[in-house]
Scaffold this active site. Structure first.
Site, PDB file in Angstrom:
ATOM      1  CE  LYS A  57      97.011  83.890 127.548  1.00  0.00           C
ATOM      2  NZ  LYS A  57      95.676  83.452 127.086  1.00  0.00           N
ATOM      3  CE  LYS A  96      97.622  82.052 131.362  1.00  0.00           C
ATOM      4  NZ  LYS A  96      96.338  81.672 130.749  1.00  0.00           N
ATOM      5  CD  GLU A  99      98.318  95.202 125.391  1.00  0.00           C
ATOM      6  OE1 GLU A  99      97.107  95.377 125.650  1.00  0.00           O
ATOM      7  OE2 GLU A  99      98.734  94.713 124.316  1.00  0.00           O
ATOM      8  CB  SER A 120     100.025  74.544 132.925  1.00  0.00           C
ATOM      9  OG  SER A 120     100.556  75.082 131.711  1.00  0.00           O
ATOM     10  NE  ARG A 169      96.908  80.381 121.283  1.00  0.00           N
ATOM     11  CZ  ARG A 169      96.672  79.364 122.112  1.00  0.00           C
ATOM     12  NH1 ARG A 169      97.291  79.307 123.277  1.00  0.00           N
ATOM     13  NH2 ARG A 169      95.816  78.418 121.792  1.00  0.00           N
TER      14      ARG A 169
END
Length: 327
Positions: A201, A253, A238, A279, A222
C-alpha cells in the site's frame, strides 16, 4: 513458396478480424466473480449522500447498503468490501471496536441479506474512526505508535468477526499487523475468517476522493507507514512477512500506477492476489469521460483488463456492479 513465419504468409491480423475472433483468442478475461465492490456506510444519515469527487458513488444508509449489496450479488459480484463512517471520532478510534459501531452493524445487515452468496469483507483500520485521521494510535509526540495500534487492530478483528464478516482487510500498514490479527481471530474461535492483507500500500497521491468518501480528518500524510512509491524490493519484503504471518490473500494498492509491482507479486506467490483500483483512478476516468475526452465504457474495461492481465485474480473497483452486469 511463402513460408510460415514470414510475411506475407504470416499475418497476425487474421486473429483480429471480427469481434467473435477477438473474443475467442483473448488471453485475458474479466469475470464478475473476481470483482469486489467497495461500499461506504455512514452513521446518522437518512438518505444516501453522493461523493462529489466520485460520480455514482455514495455514502450509504444502512437500508440503501442492503439494497446495493443485493444488487451486487444478483449481478454476480464476488465480494463486498465495507467501510464505516461514524458520527463520532476520538483519538483512539473507539467506534471501531464497539460491537454496535456502524461497520459492525453494516456487516450484520449485509450478511443477513446476502448470506454466503457473496464474500463479505471489512476494512480493518482506524483512520475512519480517529479525530486525527491517522491509521493508528498516536504517541505523546504525535507519531503513530505501531505496537499500541496493533492492540486496537486485534480488538477490531474480533468484533468484526463476531458480526459475521467472512474476510478482514487490515489496511493500516503497521508492522506485524497480519500476525496479530490472525492470533486475535484464532483466540476467539474465528479460525475460518480469512485475512486479505494490504501487503503493498503506497503513500499515493490518488487517495483524495476516498478521503472525501470517508469524511477523513487527516492532516499531513501517511509516509511514515505507507510505502514509498519509488520502492519495489520493499514490497517483496512486506510480501514475505505477510505470508509468514498467515495472510490468506494479498493486495496491491493502488493498481494502475503499480502494475509492475502487481505482476512481480503475482509471479511470486501461490495465494490469491488482489489489486485495488482506487478512488483517484476511478475519478480520473469519470472526469475525462464527463469532458468528452475518452470513451468511458471502453476505458473502464481497458483499465480493469490491464489489472487482470498483470496478475490480479481479484479487483476491488467502484465499477464492480456495473461491469458485472455487462459481462
Amino acid at each position: 513458396m511463402v513460408r510460415y513465419g514470414e510475411f506475407p504468409g504470416t499475418r497476425p491480423r487474421r486473429l483480429r478480424t471480427t469481434p467473435a475472433m477477438r473474443r475467442l483468442v483473448a488471453e485475458t478475461q474479466l469475470d464478475a466473480a473476481g470483482l469486489i465492490l467497495p461500499m461506504f456506510v455512514r452513521e446518522g444519515i437518512s438518505e444516501p449522500q453522493p461523493v462529489s469527487s466520485m460520480p455514482g458513488v455514495v455514502q450509504h444508509t444502512r437500508d440503501s447498503l442492503r439494497k446495493a449489496a443485493v444488487e451486487a450479488a444478483e449481478a454476480g459480484v464476488g465480494g463486498l468490501m465495507l467501510f464505516g463512517v461514524p458520527e463520532v471520532k476520538d483519538a483512539i478510534g473507539s467506534q471501531g471496536t464497539e460491537p454496535d459501531g456502524i461497520l459492525q452493524l453494516a456487516i450484520r445487515d449485509v450478511v443477513s441479506e446476502v448470506g454466503d452468496a457473496v464474500v463479505v469483507m471489512s476494512d480493518l483500520c482506524l483512520d475512519e474512526y480517529t479525530d486525527h485521521g491517522h491509521c493508528g494510535v498516536l504517541d505523546a509526540e504525535g507519531r503513530v505508535d505501531n505496537d499500541a495500534t496493533l492492540e486496537r487492530y486485534a480488538e477490531m478483528a474480533q468484533v468484526q468477526a463476531d458480526a459475521g464478516v467472512h474476510v478482514v482487510g487490515p489496511s493500516g500498514m503497521m508492522d506485524g499487523q497480519v500476525g496479530v490479527v490472525r492470533e486475535a481471530l484464532d483466540e476467539v474461535g474465528h479460525q475460518d475468517v480469512a485475512i486479505l492483507a494490504y501487503t503493498v500500500k503506497y503513500a499515493s497521491a490518488f487517495y483524495g476522493p476516498f478521503r472525501e468518501a470517508m469524511n477523513s480528518s487527516l492532516k499531513g500524510d501517511r509516509k511514515t507507514y505507507q510505502q514509498d512509491p519509488a520502492n519495489l524490493r520493499e514490497s517483496m519484503r512486506e510480501l514475505a512477512l505477510d505470508l509468514q504471518e498467515g495472510a490468506d490473500m494479498v493486495m496491491v494498492k493502488p493498481a494502475l500506477p503499480y502494475l509492475d509491482v502487481l505482476s512481480r507479486i503475482a509471479d511470486t506467490v501461490d495465494v490469491p492476489v488482489a489489486a485495488y483500483q482506487i478512488s483517484g483512478e476511478f475519478a480520473m476516468v469519470e472526469a475525462a469521460a464527463a469532458n468528452g475526452w475518452i470513451d468511458r465504457d471502453r476505458a473502464i474495461l481497458e483499465t480493469l483488463t490491464s489489472i487482470r492481465r498483470a496478475g490480479a485474480s481479484m479487483i476491488l473497483t467502484y465499477w464492480a456492479t456495473e461491469v458485472a452486469q455487462q459481462l
